[in-house]
Design an enzyme around this catalytic site. Structure first.
Site, PDB file in Angstrom:
ATOM      1  N   SER A   9      25.094  44.496  48.253  1.00  0.00           N
ATOM      2  CA  SER A   9      25.937  43.841  49.316  1.00  0.00           C
ATOM      3  C   SER A   9      25.555  44.399  50.667  1.00  0.00           C
ATOM      4  CB  SER A   9      27.446  44.231  49.135  1.00  0.00           C
ATOM      5  OG  SER A   9      28.112  43.950  49.953  1.00  0.00           O
ATOM      6  N   HIS A  34      23.166  39.944  49.245  1.00  0.00           N
ATOM      7  CA  HIS A  34      24.634  39.542  49.231  1.00  0.00           C
ATOM      8  C   HIS A  34      25.163  39.690  50.589  1.00  0.00           C
ATOM      9  CE1 HIS A  34      28.443  38.508  47.081  1.00  0.00           C
ATOM     10  NE2 HIS A  34      29.238  39.467  47.610  1.00  0.00           N
ATOM     11  N   ASP A  36      28.719  39.668  52.669  1.00  0.00           N
ATOM     12  CA  ASP A  36      30.135  39.412  52.588  1.00  0.00           C
ATOM     13  C   ASP A  36      30.911  39.076  53.907  1.00  0.00           C
ATOM     14  OD1 ASP A  36      30.744  40.134  50.008  1.00  0.00           O
ATOM     15  OD2 ASP A  36      29.983  41.811  50.192  1.00  0.00           O
ATOM     16  N   MET A  38      34.294  38.107  56.184  1.00  0.00           N
ATOM     17  CA  MET A  38      35.378  38.396  55.994  1.00  0.00           C
ATOM     18  C   MET A  38      36.177  37.911  57.456  1.00  0.00           C
ATOM     19  SD  MET A  38      35.658  42.117  53.835  1.00  0.00           S
ATOM     20  CE  MET A  38      34.501  42.380  52.624  1.00  0.00           C
ATOM     21  N   HIS A  67      28.961  35.181  50.615  1.00  0.00           N
ATOM     22  CA  HIS A  67      30.465  35.288  49.917  1.00  0.00           C
ATOM     23  C   HIS A  67      31.489  35.058  50.864  1.00  0.00           C
ATOM     24  CE1 HIS A  67      33.237  37.815  47.446  1.00  0.00           C
ATOM     25  NE2 HIS A  67      33.632  36.809  47.494  1.00  0.00           N
ATOM     26  N   MET A  69      34.755  35.199  52.438  1.00  0.00           N
ATOM     27  CA  MET A  69      36.274  35.525  52.080  1.00  0.00           C
ATOM     28  C   MET A  69      37.054  35.273  53.436  1.00  0.00           C
ATOM     29  SD  MET A  69      35.193  39.098  50.423  1.00  0.00           S
ATOM     30  CE  MET A  69      33.866  39.014  50.868  1.00  0.00           C
ATOM     31  N   MET A 138      35.201  38.430  40.716  1.00  0.00           N
ATOM     32  CA  MET A 138      35.598  39.647  41.497  1.00  0.00           C
ATOM     33  C   MET A 138      36.309  40.823  40.412  1.00  0.00           C
ATOM     34  SD  MET A 138      34.602  39.226  44.739  1.00  0.00           S
ATOM     35  CE  MET A 138      35.328  40.724  45.266  1.00  0.00           C
ATOM     36  N   GLY A 143      37.801  42.710  49.799  1.00  0.00           N
ATOM     37  CA  GLY A 143      37.846  43.096  51.254  1.00  0.00           C
ATOM     38  C   GLY A 143      37.198  44.336  51.682  1.00  0.00           C
ATOM     39  N   PHE A 144      37.085  45.122  50.715  1.00  0.00           N
ATOM     40  CA  PHE A 144      36.447  46.468  50.960  1.00  0.00           C
ATOM     41  C   PHE A 144      35.225  46.835  49.723  1.00  0.00           C
ATOM     42  CE2 PHE A 144      40.781  46.482  52.650  1.00  0.00           C
ATOM     43  CZ  PHE A 144      40.374  46.583  53.821  1.00  0.00           C
ATOM     44  N   GLY A 145      34.415  47.646  50.135  1.00  0.00           N
ATOM     45  CA  GLY A 145      33.427  48.262  49.434  1.00  0.00           C
ATOM     46  C   GLY A 145      34.015  49.298  48.833  1.00  0.00           C
ATOM     47  N   ASP A 176      31.183  41.301  40.994  1.00  0.00           N
ATOM     48  CA  ASP A 176      31.125  41.872  42.372  1.00  0.00           C
ATOM     49  C   ASP A 176      32.347  42.924  42.596  1.00  0.00           C
ATOM     50  OD1 ASP A 176      31.055  42.313  45.054  1.00  0.00           O
ATOM     51  OD2 ASP A 176      31.407  40.415  45.609  1.00  0.00           O
ATOM     52  N   GLY A 177      32.076  44.210  42.711  1.00  0.00           N
ATOM     53  CA  GLY A 177      32.948  45.239  42.951  1.00  0.00           C
ATOM     54  C   GLY A 177      32.930  46.125  42.077  1.00  0.00           C
ATOM     55  N   GLY A 178      32.797  47.439  42.528  1.00  0.00           N
ATOM     56  CA  GLY A 178      32.791  48.339  41.450  1.00  0.00           C
ATOM     57  C   GLY A 178      31.634  48.544  40.563  1.00  0.00           C
ATOM     58  N   GLY A 198      27.293  47.306  46.316  1.00  0.00           N
ATOM     59  CA  GLY A 198      27.171  47.787  47.702  1.00  0.00           C
ATOM     60  C   GLY A 198      26.881  49.363  47.801  1.00  0.00           C
ATOM     61  N   SER A 199      28.149  49.915  47.555  1.00  0.00           N
ATOM     62  CA  SER A 199      27.595  51.197  47.566  1.00  0.00           C
ATOM     63  C   SER A 199      26.923  52.000  46.656  1.00  0.00           C
ATOM     64  CB  SER A 199      29.183  52.293  47.422  1.00  0.00           C
ATOM     65  OG  SER A 199      30.159  51.275  46.399  1.00  0.00           O
TER      66      SER A 199
HETATM   67  C1  DX5 Z   1      34.203  43.266  48.464  1.00  0.00           C
HETATM   68  C2  DX5 Z   1      32.791  42.502  48.425  1.00  0.00           C
HETATM   69  C3  DX5 Z   1      31.674  43.268  47.626  1.00  0.00           C
HETATM   70  C4  DX5 Z   1      31.665  44.848  48.121  1.00  0.00           C
HETATM   71  C5  DX5 Z   1      31.282  45.379  46.687  1.00  0.00           C
HETATM   72  O1  DX5 Z   1      35.199  42.335  48.923  1.00  0.00           O
HETATM   73  O2  DX5 Z   1      33.138  41.143  47.744  1.00  0.00           O
HETATM   74  O3  DX5 Z   1      30.591  42.706  47.701  1.00  0.00           O
HETATM   75  O4  DX5 Z   1      30.895  44.999  48.866  1.00  0.00           O
HETATM   76  O5  DX5 Z   1      31.181  46.882  47.020  1.00  0.00           O
HETATM   77  P1  DX5 Z   1      30.989  47.971  46.028  1.00  0.00           P
HETATM   78  O6  DX5 Z   1      29.712  47.547  45.206  1.00  0.00           O
HETATM   79  O7  DX5 Z   1      30.840  49.262  46.671  1.00  0.00           O
HETATM   80  O8  DX5 Z   1      32.310  47.938  45.367  1.00  0.00           O
HETATM   81 ZN    ZN Z   2      30.987  39.864  47.720  1.00  0.00          ZN
END
Ligand code: DX5
Ligand code: ZN
Length: 222
Positions: A9, A34, A36, A38, A67, A69, A138, A143-145, A176-178, A198-199
């Site tokens: 991401s 990916h 995102d 928003m 993706h 949002m 999800m 909303g956030f990484g 997706d997420g964490g 992402g992170s």
């Molecule tokens: C959150 C995004 C994710 C996000 C994941 O709304 O859809 O794609 O970037 O970030 P990490 O991998 O850091 O949880």
């Molecule tokens: Zn995403």
């Protein structure tokens, strides 16, 4: 033996040099990119839209896994398709007619996906299976990484794995997420075929991307 797809991401990339970042994750082994999107309305954060995706498109041949949002979605489908999205994934909560939206994405010549928030049940996908090429679970609230993985979503992955297997269709099951080297193997064991991170991919800068991607991708047997 099939390898799980890794879709970094770019929400966690350096926005000041996104083209360089995309070339770096491509070279490091990313399978998809990916993106995102928003709108500060459907989710409490703002990112980027079609003009940026269009500028990024020449930097890689890998599919853009976009993706959305945003709400509404329908007025923007053709702009994202023309900008170079390969997959356009939407949330059922973003509009009153998810089936129509998925049809419109297919009609625009690209691949439709449906995304489920942590509070959205797997059953919502059942009547949409003929209309999607990707189902996105999800495992954080969007909303956030950098948020923590929500464990209960593994049971949803298992339910969706069963549902998708019964179709006989090659639908990507993405999470997706964490996701990190601890949570990714558990998501793979539950049945996902694609991992967004992402992170966990972008930490450490470009010289670390190859190792970061490999750490998420143990081989899986299907
Ligand atoms: C959150 C995004 C994710 C996000 C994941 O709304 O859809 O794609 O970037 O970030 P990490 O991998 O850091 O949880
Ligand atoms: Zn995403």
């Amino acid at each position: 033996m099939t390898q799980v797809l890794i879709s970094p991401s770019i929400l966690s990339a350096d926005f000041a040099c996104l083209g360089d970042e995309i070339r770096a994750i491509d070279a490091a082994g990313a399978d998809m990119i990916h993106v995102d999107v928003m709108d500060g309305h459907f989710v409490p954060n703002l990112t980027f839209g079609p003009p940026i995706i269009e500028k990024l498109r020449p930097h890689t041949k890998k599919p853009f896994d976009v993706h959305l949002m945003i709400a509404p979605v329908d007025p923007f489908i053709s702009a994202f398709a023309q900008a170079g999205a390969d997959i356009l994934t939407v949330h059922p909560e973003a509009g009153p007619h998810i089936h129509r939206t998925l049809q419109a994405i297919r009609a625009a010549g690209i691949r439709p996906g449906v995304a489920l928030n942590p509070g959205t049940p797997a059953s919502i996908v059942e009547p949409l299976l003929d209309n999607v090429d990707l189902v996105l679970v999800m495992s954080v609230n969007p909303g956030f990484g950098g948020q923590s993985f929500i464990e209960s979503q593994l049971r949803k992955v298992e339910a969706l794995r069963h549902m998708i297997d019964q179709t006989g269709r090659d639908i990507i099951l993405e999470i997706d997420g964490g996701l990190n080297p601890e949570t990714a193997p558990r998501a793979i064991a539950a049945g996902v075929t694609a991992i967004v991170a992402g992170s966990a991919v972008f930490k450490g800068g470009p010289s670390a991307y190859g190792d970061n991607i490999r750490a998420l991708r143990p081989s899986v047997h299907v």
